[in-house]
Design an enzyme around this catalytic site. Structure first.
Site, mmCIF file in Angstrom:
data_model
loop_
_atom_site.group_PDB
_atom_site.id
_atom_site.type_symbol
_atom_site.label_atom_id
_atom_site.label_comp_id
_atom_site.label_asym_id
_atom_site.label_seq_id
_atom_site.Cartn_x
_atom_site.Cartn_y
_atom_site.Cartn_z
ATOM 1 N N HIS A 103 11.509 -2.316 -44.037
ATOM 2 C CA HIS A 103 11.756 -3.763 -44.076
ATOM 3 C C HIS A 103 10.639 -4.508 -44.809
ATOM 4 C CE1 HIS A 103 13.823 -7.380 -42.741
ATOM 5 N NE2 HIS A 103 12.627 -7.911 -42.504
ATOM 6 N N ASP B 128 15.282 0.355 -43.529
ATOM 7 C CA ASP B 128 15.248 -1.039 -43.085
ATOM 8 C C ASP B 128 16.050 -1.199 -41.806
ATOM 9 O OD1 ASP B 128 14.993 -3.895 -43.055
ATOM 10 O OD2 ASP B 128 17.005 -4.004 -43.906
ATOM 11 N N TYR C 17 9.040 -18.849 -42.988
ATOM 12 C CA TYR C 17 7.786 -18.094 -43.085
ATOM 13 C C TYR C 17 6.712 -18.750 -43.935
ATOM 14 C CZ TYR C 17 10.847 -14.527 -41.147
ATOM 15 O OH TYR C 17 11.731 -13.836 -40.352
ATOM 16 N N SER D 174 15.415 -10.887 -45.492
ATOM 17 C CA SER D 174 15.334 -10.945 -44.040
ATOM 18 C C SER D 174 15.970 -12.241 -43.530
ATOM 19 C CB SER D 174 13.874 -10.796 -43.588
ATOM 20 O OG SER D 174 13.796 -10.556 -42.209
ATOM 21 N N TYR D 175 15.238 -13.069 -42.763
ATOM 22 C CA TYR D 175 15.816 -14.329 -42.298
ATOM 23 C C TYR D 175 16.206 -15.214 -43.474
ATOM 24 C CZ TYR D 175 16.675 -18.393 -39.334
ATOM 25 O OH TYR D 175 17.275 -19.457 -38.681
ATOM 26 N N TRP E 41 8.962 -10.007 -33.550
ATOM 27 C CA TRP E 41 9.365 -11.117 -34.412
ATOM 28 C C TRP E 41 9.135 -12.449 -33.713
ATOM 29 C CZ3 TRP E 41 14.670 -13.573 -35.059
ATOM 30 C CH2 TRP E 41 14.747 -14.334 -36.237
#
Length: 606
Positions: free
Chosen positions: A317, A282, A68, A140-141, A188
């Site tokens: 989230h 989330d 990101y 997250s990722y 996403w």
């Protein structure tokens, strides 16, 4: 050059926790370096930013590996304030993973994160300003990059701090209960993975700016894109832009494609503790909890099992730093900043990497925010053994359709109760309204919303209890058991738990879905015989909520929640191959023979 290493089951005490070692004094002045090259084993060049103490000596390293953009302010301050960490005596490294933003190579979600993570950790440990001890952080990722790297046993890794992330990239990430997580997968892929990385992609693929314009229009108008049939005909992501999106669609079952990257399959190989944090609203809360419980049971070392930590707040989230989820504020103390979750991560690493005797090992492992009471509470375990599984049974006179129907939620199973019937039309699905969503705040707004607009639909069955005579706490996993038949060979059933205030406001707590053909987890598809009655188990995920005196418990049953999940077209065809659909007549049974119910973990009140 640096050596790649793996660690055995027992952490070397002299390297990973030396009681005589103490955190170096601070605060330190901070030195920042940008775009430092880090070469991976296959020659791919990635780039990192470094924020570290401007002082002599080696400091423990903290690394975030992100798709990101390492240089964005959110990467530098969202999960952990990198300046605060550097002032405290940590060398913080932010890496653009392969194929993302400043880094070279081709990006494909998950598949390179284990080996690339191992290489990156060992590179960091080898730097002259690093003590050789490394931790990881991010949400997250960026949590996936931690778990997958930890599965390789990097010799210098001392811990990870993954937030709002999953334990399985099939169930609970790309799919849930057999349904495709359309809203998340599409938003996403379109936004964070493709449009946001356009500069990097355009250099590799020689893309036209007109393609970016088309993608941005899709991002701004997600609903028409989500409604497109067949689903595999979605042109804006085709070619080399996002091949993974279509690959996910083509792997609805838990096969080797998913097993190779499943964290749950790797818990036994992970020998470091994890500071897990997640939110009741989330999208990945189920995986956050399963990572904690799985590692407590099967982690690859005593320390990994005993020092697992779990923090859950009333967060969405993307809303960790606020106390608001949807239409509801949970109070000033509810956000990660107010509760100082970043400070908790640093304290975790002060113990693991600096060797500071700060009492961490004596802390209770679980900290949860109890909604309704709106308070934080520490616990010895998850799930709570003192919670009593309590059945609430569906019942009606056969007309539970809509809020105005006669559906009831009772604690004694009805001996005789006519079934409820509704027509599910895939061309007019029940719309998503709040809940556990990601990643488009324009179309998919997560959190708490009044569900009464949903409950006016004839294809939504509504079952409501009598008002609570006293405060009733529900904390733990929530499961619905449904006995139903369909006129179709395949269809979906959804369930939602709702807290109804005395004024009628219906606040969603948690929800789930089951696709009929995948009603038996981890088994091949098995179609329905139209008209036969089947038992369906719907996992609604965990929650912690006090139904206050005078509030009611409500359960909604339907067959769609769109666009959070793709519409089941009721034909049994693979989801990406057809645009044809048929309506399905759904019958929900609730009597002595077919006791449809919801099981709530009710915690005794002190």
């Amino acid at each position: 050059m640096f050596l790649l290493g793996r660690r055995g089951d027992i952490l070397p005490a002299d390297l990973y926790h030396n009681s005589s070692e103490r955190a170096m004094p601070g605060p330190y002045s901070v030195k920042f370096e940008s775009n430092v090259p880090l070469m991976l084993r296959d020659g791919t060049m990635t780039y990192v930013d470094v924020c570290r103490p401007d002082a002599q000596g080696g400091f423990p390293g903290l690394m975030i590996r992100t798709p990101y953009n390492k240089s964005e302010v959110t990467s530098r301050a969202w999960a952990l304030d990198i300046i605060r960490a550097a002032q405290r005596g940590y060398a913080v490294v932010l890496q653009d993973i392969r194929g993302r933003h400043s880094s070279e190579g081709e990006f494909y979600p998950f598949v390179n994160e284990a080996s690339d993570g191992l290489d990156s950790i060992e590179w960091l440990a080898s730097q002259p300003w690093c003590s050789g001890k490394v931790g990881m952080f991010g949400s997250s990722y960026n949590g996936a990059t931690q778990w997958l790297a930890a599965s390789q046993g990097p010799s210098h890794l001392g811990g990870i701090a993954p937030g709002v992330t999953a334990s399985d990239y099939h169930e609970g990430w790309s799919w849930q209960g057999g349904a495709f997580e359309l809203g998340f997968n599409m938003s996403w892929s379109v936004g964070s993975l493709t449009a946001a990385n356009w500069q990097n992609l355009s250099k590799q693929l020689f893309l036209s700016p007109y393609q970016l314009d088309a993608l941005l229009k899709t991002q701004d108008n997600l609903m028409p894109a989500a409604e497109h049939l067949p689903m595999s005909g979605y042109e804006e992501l085709k070619g080399e832009l996002a091949p993974y999106y279509f690959d996910w669609m083509e792997h609805p079952e838990y096969d080797d494609y998913w097993k190779a990257i499943s964290i749950e399959e790797m818990h036994k190989d992970i020998v470091v503790p994890a500071f897990n944090y997640g939110g009741w609203y989330d999208i990945f809360i189920g995986g956050t909890v399963r990572n904690f419980t799985g590692m407590r049971e099967s982690g690859g070392s005593d320390q990994a099992r005993s020092l697992q930590r779990l923090v859950i707040g009333p967060w969405t989230h993307g809303g960790l730093q606020t106390s608001v989820a949807g239409e509801r504020s949970f109070g000033a103390a509810a956000s990660t900043l107010a509760d100082d979750v970043p400070g908790g991560i640093l304290r975790f690493y002060d113990y693991l990497l600096h060797g500071e005797e700060n009492g961490l090992a004596d802390d209770k492992p679980v900290r949860i925010f109890v909604m309704g009471d709106n308070v934080w509470r520490e616990e010895d375990e998850w799930p709570l053994t003192r919670a009593n599984p309590t059945e609430y049974y569906l019942g009606s006179g056969g007309r539970a359709n809509t809020l105005a129907g006669d559906g009831a939620l009772v604690q004694d199973p009805p001996a005789e109760s006519p079934p409820d019937v509704f027509l599910y039309n895939p061309l007019d699905p029940v719309p998503t309204r709040g809940g556990n969503l990601c990643c488009d705040v324009g179309t998919l707004v997560a959190g708490v919303f009044d569900q009464r607009p949903i409950e006016t639909r004839g294809d939504v069955l509504v079952y409501t209890s009598s008002p609570m005579e006293e405060d009733t706490e529900v904390t733990g996993p929530v499961v619905a058991t449904l006995y139903a038949s369909s006129s179709a060979v395949d269809t979906d059933f959804t369930a939602k738990l709702v807290d109804v205030r005395p004024n009628g406001y219906a606040a969603n707590l948690c929800d789930g879905i089951i696709r009929a053909r995948y009603r038996t987890p981890r088994e091949p598809a098995s179609f329905l015989e139209p008209g036969d009655v089947y038992e369906f188990t719907i996992d609604l995920g965990p929650t912690s909520n006090v139904f206050k005196k005078g509030h009611s418990i409500r359960v909604e049953i339907a067959s769609s929640n769109f666009p959070r999940f793709d519409r089941n077209l009721n034909t049994g065809e693979p989801i990406g191959t057809t645009g044809e659909s048929v309506p399905a007549l759904q019958t929900v049974f609730h009597d002595a023979r077919y006791p449809s119910r919801i099981t709530l973990p009710v915690v005794p009140r002190e």
